[in-house]
Motif scaffolding. Structure first.
Motif, PDB file in Angstrom:
ATOM      1  N   ASP A 167       0.848  -1.182   0.000  1.00 57.55           N
ATOM      2  CA  ASP A 167       0.000   0.000   0.000  1.00 57.55           C
ATOM      3  C   ASP A 167       0.889   1.240   0.000  1.00 57.55           C
ATOM      4  O   ASP A 167       2.038   1.185  -0.451  1.00 57.55           O
ATOM      5  N   ARG A 168       0.384   2.332   0.517  1.00 57.66           N
ATOM      6  CA  ARG A 168       1.123   3.601   0.479  1.00 57.66           C
ATOM      7  C   ARG A 168       2.483   3.497   1.167  1.00 57.66           C
ATOM      8  O   ARG A 168       3.420   4.209   0.809  1.00 57.66           O
ATOM      9  N   GLY A 169       2.605   2.595   2.134  1.00 54.26           N
ATOM     10  CA  GLY A 169       3.899   2.413   2.776  1.00 54.26           C
ATOM     11  C   GLY A 169       4.972   1.979   1.798  1.00 54.26           C
ATOM     12  O   GLY A 169       6.164   2.287   1.990  1.00 54.26           O
ATOM     13  N   HIS A 170       4.584   1.263   0.738  1.00 55.15           N
ATOM     14  CA  HIS A 170       5.540   0.868  -0.295  1.00 55.15           C
ATOM     15  C   HIS A 170       6.098   2.098  -1.001  1.00 55.15           C
ATOM     16  O   HIS A 170       7.299   2.160  -1.305  1.00 55.15           O
ATOM     17  N   THR A 171       5.232   3.079  -1.258  1.00 58.13           N
ATOM     18  CA  THR A 171       5.694   4.309  -1.911  1.00 58.13           C
ATOM     19  C   THR A 171       6.614   5.100  -0.998  1.00 58.13           C
ATOM     20  O   THR A 171       7.620   5.665  -1.447  1.00 58.13           O
ATOM     21  N   ASP A 172       6.289   5.139   0.288  1.00 61.58           N
ATOM     22  CA  ASP A 172       7.209   5.779   1.242  1.00 61.58           C
ATOM     23  C   ASP A 172       8.587   5.122   1.173  1.00 61.58           C
ATOM     24  O   ASP A 172       9.626   5.802   1.162  1.00 61.58           O
ATOM     25  N   ASP A 173       8.587   3.794   1.129  1.00 65.21           N
ATOM     26  CA  ASP A 173       9.845   3.054   1.100  1.00 65.21           C
ATOM     27  C   ASP A 173      10.584   3.276  -0.219  1.00 65.21           C
ATOM     28  O   ASP A 173      11.819   3.330  -0.249  1.00 65.21           O
ATOM     29  N   LEU A 174       9.832   3.397  -1.313  1.00 57.30           N
ATOM     30  CA  LEU A 174      10.463   3.709  -2.608  1.00 57.30           C
ATOM     31  C   LEU A 174      11.241   5.014  -2.515  1.00 57.30           C
ATOM     32  O   LEU A 174      12.374   5.111  -3.019  1.00 57.30           O
ATOM     33  N   MET A 175      10.667   6.012  -1.882  1.00 58.96           N
ATOM     34  CA  MET A 175      11.340   7.305  -1.781  1.00 58.96           C
ATOM     35  C   MET A 175      12.643   7.179  -1.002  1.00 58.96           C
ATOM     36  O   MET A 175      13.660   7.794  -1.363  1.00 58.96           O
ATOM     37  N   SER A 176      12.642   6.368   0.037  1.00 57.70           N
ATOM     38  CA  SER A 176      13.885   6.125   0.781  1.00 57.70           C
ATOM     39  C   SER A 176      14.899   5.401  -0.093  1.00 57.70           C
ATOM     40  O   SER A 176      16.104   5.700  -0.052  1.00 57.70           O
ATOM     41  N   PHE A 177      14.431   4.435  -0.878  1.00 56.89           N
ATOM     42  CA  PHE A 177      15.306   3.666  -1.761  1.00 56.89           C
ATOM     43  C   PHE A 177      15.939   4.565  -2.825  1.00 56.89           C
ATOM     44  O   PHE A 177      17.145   4.463  -3.107  1.00 56.89           O
ATOM     45  N   LEU A 178      15.145   5.452  -3.412  1.00 56.78           N
ATOM     46  CA  LEU A 178      15.676   6.382  -4.411  1.00 56.78           C
ATOM     47  C   LEU A 178      16.757   7.275  -3.812  1.00 56.78           C
ATOM     48  O   LEU A 178      17.821   7.478  -4.411  1.00 56.78           O
ATOM     49  N   ALA A 179      16.491   7.810  -2.638  1.00 55.80           N
ATOM     50  CA  ALA A 179      17.443   8.719  -1.996  1.00 55.80           C
ATOM     51  C   ALA A 179      18.743   8.017  -1.644  1.00 55.80           C
ATOM     52  O   ALA A 179      19.826   8.626  -1.696  1.00 55.80           O
ATOM     53  N   ALA A 180      18.664   6.731  -1.294  1.00 51.80           N
ATOM     54  CA  ALA A 180      19.851   5.977  -0.873  1.00 51.80           C
ATOM     55  C   ALA A 180      20.598   5.333  -2.029  1.00 51.80           C
ATOM     56  O   ALA A 180      21.626   4.693  -1.804  1.00 51.80           O
ATOM     57  N   SER A 181      20.102   5.528  -3.257  1.00 53.46           N
ATOM     58  CA  SER A 181      20.673   4.834  -4.424  1.00 53.46           C
ATOM     59  C   SER A 181      21.050   5.811  -5.529  1.00 53.46           C
ATOM     60  O   SER A 181      20.446   5.827  -6.605  1.00 53.46           O
ATOM     61  N   PRO A 182      22.076   6.644  -5.301  1.00 56.98           N
ATOM     62  CA  PRO A 182      22.450   7.631  -6.310  1.00 56.98           C
ATOM     63  C   PRO A 182      23.147   7.036  -7.531  1.00 56.98           C
ATOM     64  O   PRO A 182      23.299   7.717  -8.540  1.00 56.98           O
ATOM     65  N   THR A 183      23.608   5.770  -7.438  1.00 55.70           N
ATOM     66  CA  THR A 183      24.297   5.115  -8.550  1.00 55.70           C
ATOM     67  C   THR A 183      23.811   3.670  -8.648  1.00 55.70           C
ATOM     68  O   THR A 183      23.234   3.130  -7.696  1.00 55.70           O
TER      69      THR A 183
END
Length: 432
Positions: free
Chosen positions: A8-24
Motif C-alpha cells: 500500500d502507500r507504505g511501499h511508496t514511502d519506502d520507494l522514496m527512501s530507496f531512491l534517496a539511498a541509491s544515487p548510482t
C-alpha cells in the motif's frame, strides 16, 4: 479471484527512501542486496561451485544483481518467472582526468551518460557518488550527498536569443560543473577529496566510476500528496518493486510452481552491451548454473527456459497534459491508472498477445487495473531490455511498467499509487 493487496502507500514511502539511498547503480544493487539478506537470501560468488539447495540466493556483479528463490522440491526443469529491470539512469559521469577549470573557477570534467534532459541539470545542487577501486583490488562505495557541484546556466542578459530560439546546450562546453574557486587546478584534487570523504588513505584509489546526482530528496507533491517527484525513477522504481515482490514471493515457500527471479541490469540507457547489461551473458549464465546445480542436464535447461516468462518492467510515458498530441490518440495512459502494458509491432517492445494474457492474469489475480501504451505512429518508439532478453535467451517476454512524466529529467514524476500497484502485480506474477 483477486488476492488481498500486499503493498500500500507504505511501499511508496519506502520507494522514496530507496531512491534517496541509491544515487548510482552500485548503491542500488547494494541496497537491494541488503533487503534480500534481511529476508534470508544469501550471496553466492560466481567463482565458487554452486549447490542445488533450496532457498534464496543472489549474485552481484558491478551495478547488476540477479536474485532467485528455489522452493523445496523444485526439479531441475522447473521454469523461471523473471522480473527484469535496470539500475542505471541518464546522468553526468566523471572523466578519467576530472580536474579542470578556467578563469578562477575549479570544475569537474564530465561525460554525458545516456540521453538526459540536459536543461534539467542546470542550476541544481549536485552531489557526487560511485565506486572507488583500491590498490588491493577491492572496491568502496562513496556518496557525497550534499551540495558540492553545480552546472550554472548562462544569464539571459548574455544570451538574448534564448527567448526566441530556445535554450541550446553544447554537451562539451556547457555541461561542466563548478565545485570551487582557484587558479591552481591540480591533477588528483578530486580523487584526494573523495579519499578523505570515504575515510581512505591518500593514494589508495587507483580507479573510479563516479557520477553526479541531485541532492534534493524525493517528495510528495500536489494538493492531496497524490504525486511523487524524485530522481532515477527510470528505472529504480521497477528495481524496488521487483525486490519487494521477490521477497514476498519467496515467503510462499514450497507452494511455488516456478522459480521467481529478479534480474536488474546496468547499462540499459546506452544499449545494454556489457558484462552487466541485459545483452551480456549474466542472466543466462546464472539461470543455467541454477539448473545444473540441481542436477539438471542440457535437456532440463531447455525445458526450463521453454516454460520461462519474463516481465521487463520499465517506466513509460503518461499522457502529458500540455503535449497530448504527441501521444497515440486512442492510448492515453494516466498516472495512478495502474501499470502499463507496452506494445510495439516492430519489436521495440517484446509484448505479444500471449504475453498480454500472462500479464492480464497477474493483474486480475492481484486486483490491479492495467493500461496499454503504444507510441504515436509519427514518433519513434523507445525500447527496453525486453526484446534483448527475448532474443538472447529465447524467453517469452512482456514489456510493462509505470507511467510517468519528465522521463530522463533529473527529477521525474509519478503517481503515489502506481508504485504499489506495480509491486502487487509483480507478486501475483511471481507467485505463478
Amino acid at each position: 479471484m483477486s488476492e488481498p493487496p500486499r503493498f500500500d502507500r507504505g511501499h511508496t514511502d519506502d520507494l522514496m527512501s530507496f531512491l534517496a539511498a541509491s544515487p548510482t547503480p552500485y548503491h542500488a544493487v547494494a541496497n537491494a542486496a541488503e533487503r534480500l539478506e534481511k529476508a534470508g537470501f544469501r550471496q553466492v560468488a560466481e567463482t565458487d561451485a554452486w549447490d542445488g539447495s533450496a532457498g534464496g540466493k543472489y549474485v552481484l556483479r558491478g551495478g547488476a544483481i540477479i536474485a532467485w528463490y528455489v522452493p523445496e522440491g523444485a526439479e531441475a526443469h522447473t521454469p523461471f518467472r523473471i522480473v527484469g529491470a535496470h539500475t542505471d539512469s541518464p546522468n553526468l559521469r566523471v572523466k578519467p582526468r576530472p580536474d579542470s577549470g578556467a578563469h578562477g573557477w575549479r570544475q569537474v570534467a564530465v561525460e554525458i551518460y545516456g540521453g538526459p534532459l540536459l536543461n534539467s541539470w542546470l542550476d541544481r545542487d549536485l552531489g557526487l557518488a560511485g565506486r572507488l577501486s583500491l590498490r588491493d583490488g577491492s572496491t568502496r562505495l562513496v556518496d557525497v550527498d550534499r551540495p558540492l557541484l553545480r552546472v550554472p546556466q548562462l544569464a539571459i542578459h548574455l544570451d538574448r536569443s534564448v527567448t526566441s530560439d530556445g535554450l541550446k546546450l553544447d554537451k562539451q562546453r556547457h555541461m561542466q560543473p563548478v565545485w570551487g574557486l582557484g587558479d591552481d587546478v591540480r591533477d588528483g584534487d578530486l580523487i584526494a577529496f573523495l579519499e578523505e570523504a570515504a575515510g581512505l588513505p591518500s593514494g589508495e584509489v587507483t580507479g573510479w566510476d563516479l557520477m553526479v546526482h541531485p541532492v534534493e530528496p524525493p517528495a510528495y507533491l500536489g494538493r492531496d500528496r497524490e504525486l511523487v517527484a524524485g530522481p532515477r525513477m527510470d528505472n529504480l522504481l521497477s528495481v524496488h518493486a521487483g525486490t519487494a515482490a521477490l521477497v514476498a514471493a519467496a515467503g510462499q515457500g514450497s507452494h511455488l510452481s516456478h522459480i521467481p527471479v529478479l534480474a536488474a541490469f546496468d547499462h540499459e540507457e546506452n544499449g545494454s552491451q556489457s558484462d552487466t547489461g541485459a545483452d551480456g551473458p549474466l542472466l543466462g549464465g546464472v539461470l543455467e548454473r541454477s539448473v545444473f546445480a540441481r542436477g539438471g542436464s542440457y535437456e532440463d535447461r531447455a525445458r526450463a527456459f521453454a516454460g520461462t516468462v519474463c516481465l521487463s518492467s520499465d517506466t513509460g510515458h503518461a499522457v502529458h497534459p500540455n503535449y497530448a498530441e504527441r501521444h497515440d490518440p486512442t492510448h492515453h495512459p494516466r498516472v495512478d491508472g495502474g501499470p502499463i502494458l507496452k506494445v510495439n509491432v516492430n519489436n521495440r517492445y517484446a509484448t505479444d498477445g500471449s504475453g498480454r494474457a500472462v500479464f492480464a492474469a497477474a493483474c486480475e489475480k492481484a486486483g490491479v487495473p492495467f493500461q496499454s501504451f503504444v507510441s504515436n505512429n509519427a514518433m519513434p518508439c523507445g525500447t527496453t531490455i525486453g526484446p534483448i532478453t527475448a532474443a538472447r535467451h529465447g524467453i517469452r517476454t512482456v514489456d510493462i511498467g509505470v507511467a510517468i512524466l519528465s522521463m530522463h529529467s533529473v527529477r521525474e514524476l509519478c503517481g503515489a499509487k502506481d508504485p504499489f500497484l506495480l509491486a502487487n502485480a509483480l507478486v501475483a506474477f511471481l507467485d505463478g
